[in-house]
Scaffold this motif. Sequence first.
Motif, mmCIF file in Angstrom:
data_model
loop_
_atom_site.group_PDB
_atom_site.id
_atom_site.type_symbol
_atom_site.label_atom_id
_atom_site.label_comp_id
_atom_site.label_asym_id
_atom_site.label_seq_id
_atom_site.Cartn_x
_atom_site.Cartn_y
_atom_site.Cartn_z
ATOM 1 N N GLU A 1 52.204 52.386 44.459
ATOM 2 C CA GLU A 1 51.718 53.707 44.036
ATOM 3 C C GLU A 1 50.197 53.735 43.967
ATOM 4 O OE1 GLU A 1 53.555 54.904 40.396
ATOM 5 O OE2 GLU A 1 55.590 54.674 41.171
ATOM 6 N N ARG A 2 49.603 52.643 43.534
ATOM 7 C CA ARG A 2 48.157 52.594 43.332
ATOM 8 C C ARG A 2 47.386 52.369 44.628
ATOM 9 N NH1 ARG A 2 45.070 51.049 38.766
ATOM 10 N NH2 ARG A 2 42.889 51.559 39.222
ATOM 11 N N CYS A 3 48.012 51.700 45.611
ATOM 12 C CA CYS A 3 47.305 51.305 46.830
ATOM 13 C C CYS A 3 46.810 52.533 47.607
ATOM 14 C CB CYS A 3 48.222 50.471 47.719
ATOM 15 S SG CYS A 3 47.418 49.929 49.245
ATOM 16 N N PRO A 4 45.512 52.656 47.860
ATOM 17 C CA PRO A 4 44.974 53.853 48.535
ATOM 18 C C PRO A 4 45.247 53.888 50.033
ATOM 19 C CG PRO A 4 43.205 52.287 48.119
ATOM 20 C CD PRO A 4 44.426 51.720 47.453
ATOM 21 N N THR A 5 45.651 52.750 50.616
ATOM 22 C CA THR A 5 45.819 52.715 52.071
ATOM 23 C C THR A 5 47.269 52.502 52.506
ATOM 24 O OG1 THR A 5 45.461 50.320 52.177
ATOM 25 C CG2 THR A 5 43.500 51.744 52.323
ATOM 26 N N GLY A 6 48.178 52.376 51.560
ATOM 27 C CA GLY A 6 49.576 52.136 51.908
ATOM 28 C C GLY A 6 49.846 50.725 52.380
ATOM 29 N N ALA A 7 49.000 49.779 51.983
ATOM 30 C CA ALA A 7 49.230 48.384 52.367
ATOM 31 C C ALA A 7 50.480 47.819 51.693
ATOM 32 C CB ALA A 7 48.010 47.528 52.010
ATOM 33 N N TRP A 8 50.823 48.368 50.543
ATOM 34 C CA TRP A 8 52.042 47.956 49.847
ATOM 35 C C TRP A 8 53.114 49.018 50.041
ATOM 36 C CZ3 TRP A 8 52.926 43.312 47.866
ATOM 37 C CH2 TRP A 8 51.856 42.508 47.441
ATOM 38 N N ASP A 9 54.352 48.598 50.228
ATOM 39 C CA ASP A 9 55.483 49.514 50.299
ATOM 40 C C ASP A 9 56.649 48.875 49.552
ATOM 41 O OD1 ASP A 9 57.043 51.694 50.943
ATOM 42 O OD2 ASP A 9 57.509 51.013 52.990
ATOM 43 N N MET A 10 57.555 49.711 49.061
ATOM 44 C CA MET A 10 58.780 49.238 48.423
ATOM 45 C C MET A 10 59.929 49.459 49.395
ATOM 46 S SD MET A 10 57.438 48.242 45.634
ATOM 47 C CE MET A 10 58.903 47.703 44.764
ATOM 48 N N GLN A 11 60.555 48.376 49.820
ATOM 49 C CA GLN A 11 61.604 48.462 50.833
ATOM 50 C C GLN A 11 62.884 47.808 50.324
ATOM 51 O OE1 GLN A 11 60.292 47.183 54.715
ATOM 52 N NE2 GLN A 11 58.341 48.278 54.570
ATOM 53 N N LYS A 12 63.978 48.557 50.377
ATOM 54 C CA LYS A 12 65.254 48.032 49.890
ATOM 55 C C LYS A 12 65.838 47.062 50.907
ATOM 56 C CE LYS A 12 69.150 50.457 49.630
ATOM 57 N NZ LYS A 12 70.172 51.409 49.162
ATOM 58 N N PHE A 13 66.145 45.863 50.411
ATOM 59 C CA PHE A 13 66.712 44.807 51.234
ATOM 60 C C PHE A 13 68.199 44.702 50.937
ATOM 61 C CE2 PHE A 13 68.013 40.287 51.372
ATOM 62 C CZ PHE A 13 67.774 39.996 52.704
ATOM 63 N N LEU A 14 69.029 44.859 51.952
ATOM 64 C CA LEU A 14 70.473 44.740 51.778
ATOM 65 C C LEU A 14 70.976 43.597 52.638
ATOM 66 C CD1 LEU A 14 73.103 45.862 50.548
ATOM 67 C CD2 LEU A 14 73.307 47.306 52.579
ATOM 68 N N LEU A 15 71.647 42.638 52.001
ATOM 69 C CA LEU A 15 72.228 41.511 52.718
ATOM 70 C C LEU A 15 73.731 41.509 52.497
ATOM 71 C CD1 LEU A 15 71.070 37.914 53.154
ATOM 72 C CD2 LEU A 15 73.262 38.268 52.026
ATOM 73 N N GLU A 16 74.468 41.458 53.586
ATOM 74 C CA GLU A 16 75.923 41.360 53.511
ATOM 75 C C GLU A 16 76.367 40.190 54.374
ATOM 76 O OE1 GLU A 16 77.427 45.114 54.791
ATOM 77 O OE2 GLU A 16 77.009 46.118 52.888
ATOM 78 N N ILE A 17 77.137 39.276 53.772
ATOM 79 C CA ILE A 17 77.627 38.130 54.517
ATOM 80 C C ILE A 17 78.619 38.601 55.571
ATOM 81 C CG2 ILE A 17 78.819 35.912 54.328
ATOM 82 C CD1 ILE A 17 76.033 36.026 53.040
ATOM 83 N N THR A 18 78.457 38.158 56.803
ATOM 84 C CA THR A 18 79.305 38.607 57.901
ATOM 85 C C THR A 18 80.729 38.101 57.707
ATOM 86 O OG1 THR A 18 77.399 38.477 59.376
ATOM 87 C CG2 THR A 18 79.564 38.672 60.410
ATOM 88 N N PRO A 19 81.713 39.006 57.633
ATOM 89 C CA PRO A 19 83.098 38.582 57.407
ATOM 90 C C PRO A 19 83.776 38.164 58.704
ATOM 91 C CG PRO A 19 83.000 40.956 57.554
ATOM 92 C CD PRO A 19 81.576 40.467 57.722
ATOM 93 N N ALA A 20 85.005 37.686 58.570
ATOM 94 C CA ALA A 20 85.822 37.404 59.742
ATOM 95 C C ALA A 20 85.984 38.685 60.556
ATOM 96 C CB ALA A 20 87.186 36.871 59.310
ATOM 97 N N GLY A 21 86.105 38.516 61.865
ATOM 98 C CA GLY A 21 86.239 39.669 62.745
ATOM 99 C C GLY A 21 85.273 39.577 63.908
ATOM 100 N N PRO A 22 85.178 40.623 64.707
ATOM 101 C CA PRO A 22 84.329 40.579 65.907
ATOM 102 C C PRO A 22 82.876 40.202 65.616
ATOM 103 C CG PRO A 22 85.761 42.494 65.969
ATOM 104 C CD PRO A 22 85.954 41.874 64.620
ATOM 105 N N ALA A 23 82.330 40.627 64.460
ATOM 106 C CA ALA A 23 80.917 40.355 64.176
ATOM 107 C C ALA A 23 80.637 38.875 63.965
ATOM 108 C CB ALA A 23 80.469 41.150 62.940
#
Length: 607
Positions: free
Chosen positions: A574-596
Motif C-alpha cells: 500500500e505504501r510503495c509509490p511505484t508498485g514494486a511490492w504486490d500481494m499475490q495469493k499463492f495456491l498449492l494443490e498436491i496433484t492427485p491420482a489421475g491423468p494429471a
Amino acid sequence: MLRTNIANPAYFHKVVDCQYACPAHTPVPEYIRLIAQRRYGDAYMVNWVSNVFPGILGRTCDRPCEPACRRGRVEESNAQDPEPVAICRLKRVAADMKEDVRSRMPTVAPPNGKRIACIGAGPASLTVARDLAPLGYEVTVFDGEAKAGGFIRTQIPRFRLPESVIDEECGYILDLGVAFRGGQAIASMKALMDEDWDAIFVGCGAPRGRDLDLPGRMEAAANIHIGIDWLASVSFGHVTTIGKRVIVLGGGNTAMDCCRSARRLGGSDVKVIVRSGFDEMKASPWEKEDAAHEGIPIINFHVPKAFVHKDGKLVGMTFEIVKAEYDDKGRRRLVPTGEPDPYFECDDVLVAVGQENAFPWIERDCGIVFDEWGLPKLDKVTFQSTVPHVFFGGDAAFGPKNIIWAVAHGHDAAVSIDKLLHDEPVRERPPPMTNLVSQKMGIHEWSYDNDTSNDLRFKVPWAKAEKALASIKVEVELGFDAATAFKEAQRCLNCDVQTVFTESACIECDACVDICPMDCISFTSNGEERELRTRLKAPALNLAQDLYVSGGLKTGRVMVKDEDVCLHCGLCAERCPTGAWDMQKFLLEITPAGPACRSAVPQEVAA
C-alpha cells in the motif's frame, strides 16, 4: 546470497507454515477465509479434496498445522501465552455448518477394467478408494467389522466423535461406487493374491496393543485390559461399566481416551500413571488438558513393577519412582530415585503403553519382505512393497501415527497405483499444481481482508460436566457458533497471500521499511546468509524459515525480507509509490491420482 527463486513452488509453500506442516498439505488459509465469508460448503470441499475427513479431523486431528502457525510466533510480544489460530476447530465449523454437499462429490468415470483391493476400512484405505474410484477403478474394501471407518470407529470415543459424523464421511466415499465387504477379514495374503487383483493396498492399521509382562499379570488377568481392545469393546457396547478405582498406564492419546472413557463408565477414582515426565508424554497437549479438566490426575515418573492380587482378584499396583538424567548428547535415561515403592489400590487397570503391527495373515513366503521390527520393507516415496503391485499405508506402513498421516499415505499410494497400472515409473512423482494471482483491487484495496486482528484465541464451549460425564455418547466439545468462528477466522494472517517484490520498479525510498510493523524488511549490502541475518533491521533468528532476497538494486544493495514474522498485512504494498511490492495469493494443490499425475508423453514414445 543468490536471488530468491519465487517461481519454485517449494519456496512459497514453505512460507505457508500451516499447509507446509500438514501431511496432506491442506490449503488452510484458503478455507479459513471461506469460513469468514460464511461459505461453509466451499470451505468443506477445499478440505475434502485434501484431507478427506473434515468433520472427523475437525474433532480428532493431532493438528501438526497449529504448532507451525505464524500467529504463535508474531504474538510473542503481545500475549503472555501466544496461541495459534484454532485451525482444527475451524475445520469442524465447515463440516458442521455446510449445506448438503453430496451433489458436489466427484462424478465416477466409466469402468476401466482394473480391480483394486483395499485391506482395512480405515482412513488410508478409504483415501485410496476416494482417489481411485472416480477414475473408473473397481475398488473393493475389506474389513472385519460391519461398518467402515477402522480405528476411527473403534478407538475414538463417542464423546469426542459422534458415530453420525463417521457414517456421513465414510458414506461419501462408499457412495462413489466403492464395494464394501464388511465382516470379511482377510485371512491369507497368498489367497488374495491368487484372486488376480491388479493392485492391493494394505491399510489395516496397527491392530495389536502392547502388553506388560509383570508379576501378577496372569493371576489378575480378569481386571487388566489392553487399552485399544477395551476401547473397541466400549465402542460396540460390549463393555458398559468399570470398577470405581481405575489405573491407566501410558502417556499417549489412547491413554487419555481410556481414562476419560473410564470416568464415564463408573470410575470415580481414575488416574493416569506414566513412566516419563509430563512434558515428554506422547499425548497431545490438549488431550492432557481435557483429562485434567475432567479431574483426572496424571502421575509422572512412576515405572510399573507389579500387579498385586488377592485370592485371584486385582487389588492394586506397585511402582518404582524414577527421575530423568541426560548425558552429554542429550539422551535421556530413567534412573531410580531410591524412594520407597508407592502402592495404589485399584479395581481395574487399562494398559495403553503403545501399539504394534500384527500381520499374521501375511505369509512370509508370499514375496513381501519384512524388517526386524515386523514392518514391511517399503519405498518411502511410493509405499510400494517388495511385491510391486502390493502397497501399504497408514499405521500398517511405518507404525502407529495419526489419521492425517494415514490420509497423506493414501493419496501417495493412489498416485503410485494409478501410475503402475498405466505402465509408468512409479517413483516419478507429479509436481504440485500452483497458482499465484495478484490481490490488487485498487491502489489501497485488496480482495482479501488484510486487517490484522488483535484477538486472542477463542475458547471452544463444552457441554456441562454433569451431562458430559454421565454418558459415554454425549459430545463434550460443542464447537464454535457462527459469530465466534468468524472472529477466530479473522485471526488468520493469510500467509498464502505473498509479498512479491519487483526490484526493477524499486526506487529504494525505504517507505516499506518505515511502515512494516514487524521490521522484517531491510535494504542492505549482500553477504553470506549467516552474517546477513545478523545485520537486518530486526535480526532473522529462525533459521528454519527462508529469507526473501532480491537481485541487485541500483545502489548495489539488495532487499532482504524475513519471512518468519511477516504479517502479510500488505502495508508495504500500500505504501510503495511505484508498485514494486504486490500481494499475490499463492495456491498449492498436491496433484492427485489421475491423468494429471501421469507423463504428458506416452511411455512407448518417450522410450
